[in-house]
Design an enzyme around this catalytic site. Structure first.
Site, PDB file in Angstrom:
ATOM      1  N   HIS A 102       0.819  -1.220   0.000  1.00  0.00           N
ATOM      2  CA  HIS A 102       0.000   0.000   0.000  1.00  0.00           C
ATOM      3  C   HIS A 102       0.853   1.270   0.000  1.00  0.00           C
ATOM      4  O   HIS A 102       0.339   2.345  -0.260  1.00  0.00           O
ATOM      5  CB  HIS A 102      -1.010  -0.016   1.153  1.00  0.00           C
ATOM      6  CG  HIS A 102      -0.467   0.368   2.481  1.00  0.00           C
ATOM      7  ND1 HIS A 102      -0.175  -0.539   3.472  1.00  0.00           N
ATOM      8  CD2 HIS A 102      -0.172   1.575   3.003  1.00  0.00           C
ATOM      9  CE1 HIS A 102       0.278   0.099   4.534  1.00  0.00           C
ATOM     10  NE2 HIS A 102       0.292   1.379   4.277  1.00  0.00           N
ATOM     11  N   SER A 125      16.368  14.532  10.955  1.00  0.00           N
ATOM     12  CA  SER A 125      16.646  15.961  10.827  1.00  0.00           C
ATOM     13  C   SER A 125      18.143  16.253  10.829  1.00  0.00           C
ATOM     14  O   SER A 125      18.562  17.394  10.706  1.00  0.00           O
ATOM     15  CB  SER A 125      15.968  16.720  11.974  1.00  0.00           C
ATOM     16  OG  SER A 125      16.521  16.299  13.205  1.00  0.00           O
ATOM     17  N   ASP A 154      -0.555  -7.471   1.500  1.00  0.00           N
ATOM     18  CA  ASP A 154       0.034  -6.128   1.540  1.00  0.00           C
ATOM     19  C   ASP A 154       1.557  -6.267   1.681  1.00  0.00           C
ATOM     20  O   ASP A 154       2.117  -6.073   2.761  1.00  0.00           O
ATOM     21  CB  ASP A 154      -0.588  -5.344   2.711  1.00  0.00           C
ATOM     22  CG  ASP A 154      -0.249  -3.873   2.670  1.00  0.00           C
ATOM     23  OD1 ASP A 154       0.343  -3.417   1.675  1.00  0.00           O
ATOM     24  OD2 ASP A 154      -0.575  -3.175   3.658  1.00  0.00           O
ATOM     25  N   SER A 250       4.012   2.465   8.359  1.00  0.00           N
ATOM     26  CA  SER A 250       3.570   1.523   7.338  1.00  0.00           C
ATOM     27  C   SER A 250       4.774   0.967   6.592  1.00  0.00           C
ATOM     28  O   SER A 250       5.692   1.708   6.249  1.00  0.00           O
ATOM     29  CB  SER A 250       2.724   2.264   6.309  1.00  0.00           C
ATOM     30  OG  SER A 250       1.396   2.310   6.712  1.00  0.00           O
TER      31      SER A 250
END
Ligand SMILES: *[C@@H]1O[C@H](CO)[C@@H](O)[C@H](O)[C@H]1NC(C)=O
Ligand SMILES: *[C@@H]1O[C@H](CO)[C@@H](O)[C@H](O)[C@H]1NC(C)=O
Ligand SMILES: *[C@@H]1O[C@H](CO)[C@@H](O)[C@H](O)[C@H]1NC(C)=O
Length: 311
Positions: A102, A125, A154, A250
């Site tokens: 996904h 960062s 997935d 994810s």
């Protein structure tokens, strides 16, 4: 948009779409069962006996253990135009990243062309903190039976266009044993740069969250996932110590310390709930040991580190 927002958006739309699907239609959705490999002559994976997969990197600085590169397989999938992390992933060979399908769905901005994979990253960062390794995709293999409404299969593999130098700080994770059938009540760790609170931004430093894996029965009993169908090719887990599972991005790994003290990737972070930091509601993961032959077939050019075997 943060990766977490994408994760939630997917889950919410999945629920919305599913409510229009009849139960009869759902019962035939388990495509994976038909994914039979008839090609007996297919190539097998290559292994490097010099390196051992799944070894956490530990280093003591000024008396305290540093977390920098502690999980040397962790990857961050960046969108290079918006310079933002979209998904997580994990190094499995010297040239392949395992992630979620996904992450490349139409509503996600990520494509093979605009993606840059960061390895050996820790503080997003601070690019000078570690010796950041950047790689680009040659191809992306998305499981052909990935089904967006039901979030089945997935799983995706990114083939990098250049190998990475394997070291203790940049090392593939082990794949799990196909023989391990039950993970219910076992402890695992999800890692990622996901949000630390509901609606929060992604964090700059790699986070880890301890989770407890539920048996399928226990997972199904938590009505929160209705009507997403929790299949045998998924795992579900919720945070321990009051931490939510939204920390994991994810596509990032769910890892498990096996009996040989190697970390095996047992899951790929797949879907979750709108809310975050909820101990009761579990998150859903793609169950990696149901895809070992698929992974092997799509990584024959790569070199794995020893520490596990394919079935
Ligand atoms: C095998 O692993 C060692 C590190 O243990 C590394 O130096 C070497 O380059 C690896 N070989 C391949 C082909 O990846
Ligand atoms: C890999 O892809 C990037 C981006 O398209 C390109 O700049 C680079 O030259 C490629 N490297 C190799 C070894 O093909
Ligand atoms: C579901 O969970 C509830 C509360 O924890 C419990 O009482 C019930 O027996 C469970 N049902 C099943 C089928 O496991």
């Amino acid at each position: 948009m943060s990766s977490q927002a994408i994760w939630w958006m997917l889950a919410v739309t999945a629920v919305a779409l599913l409510s229009c699907v009849s139960p009869a239609a759902l019962s035939v959705q388990n495509f994976g069962e038909m994914d039979v490999d008839l090609d007996v002559e297919s190539e097998r994976a290559q292994f490097n006996s010099t390196c051992k997969c799944g070894k956490k990197f530990t280093r003591i600085v000024g008396g305290t253990e540093t977390q920098v590169n502690a999980y040397p397989w962790q990857a961050a999938l960046f969108h290079k135009d918006i310079n933002s992390i979209v998904c997580g992933g994990s190094l499995i060979t010297n040239q392949h990243i395992l992630t979620a399908a996904h992450c490349f769905a139409p509503e996600t901005p990520l494509t093979a062309e605009n993606m840059v994979v960061h390895l050996r990253d820790h503080d997003l960062s601070n690019p000078s903190e570690t010796n950041l390794v950047e790689r680009y995709a040659k191809t992306i293999h998305i499981h052909k039976h990935y089904d967006r409404p039901t979030i089945q299969n997935d799983i995706a593999i990114i083939h990098l266009n250049k190998t990475v130098p394997i070291s203790s700080r940049l090392l593939p994770v082990c794949l799990p044993s196909s023989a391990k059938l039950k993970y219910g009540n076992e402890e695992a760790i999800a890692t990622g740069w996901g949000a630390t609170s509901t609606g929060g931004d992604t964090t700059n430093t790699l986070q880890e969250v301890k989770v407890s894996v539920f048996s399928r029965k226990d997972c199904l009993n938590r009505t929160a996932f209705e009507p997403i169908r929790i299949t045998r090719k998924m795992l579900c887990a919720a945070g321990l110590d009051g931490q939510g599972t939204c920390h994991g991005d994810s596509g990032g790994p769910l890892i498990y310390l096996d009996q040989e003290q190697n970390y095996d990737q047992i899951g790929i972070t797949s879907f979750g709930h709108k809310g975050c930091g909820d101990k009761v509601l579990p998150a859903g993961f793609t169950r990696v040991n149901k895809y070992l032959r698929w992974i092997e077939r799509h990584t024959t050019e790569g070199v794995y580190c020893s520490g596990f075997t394919f079935p």
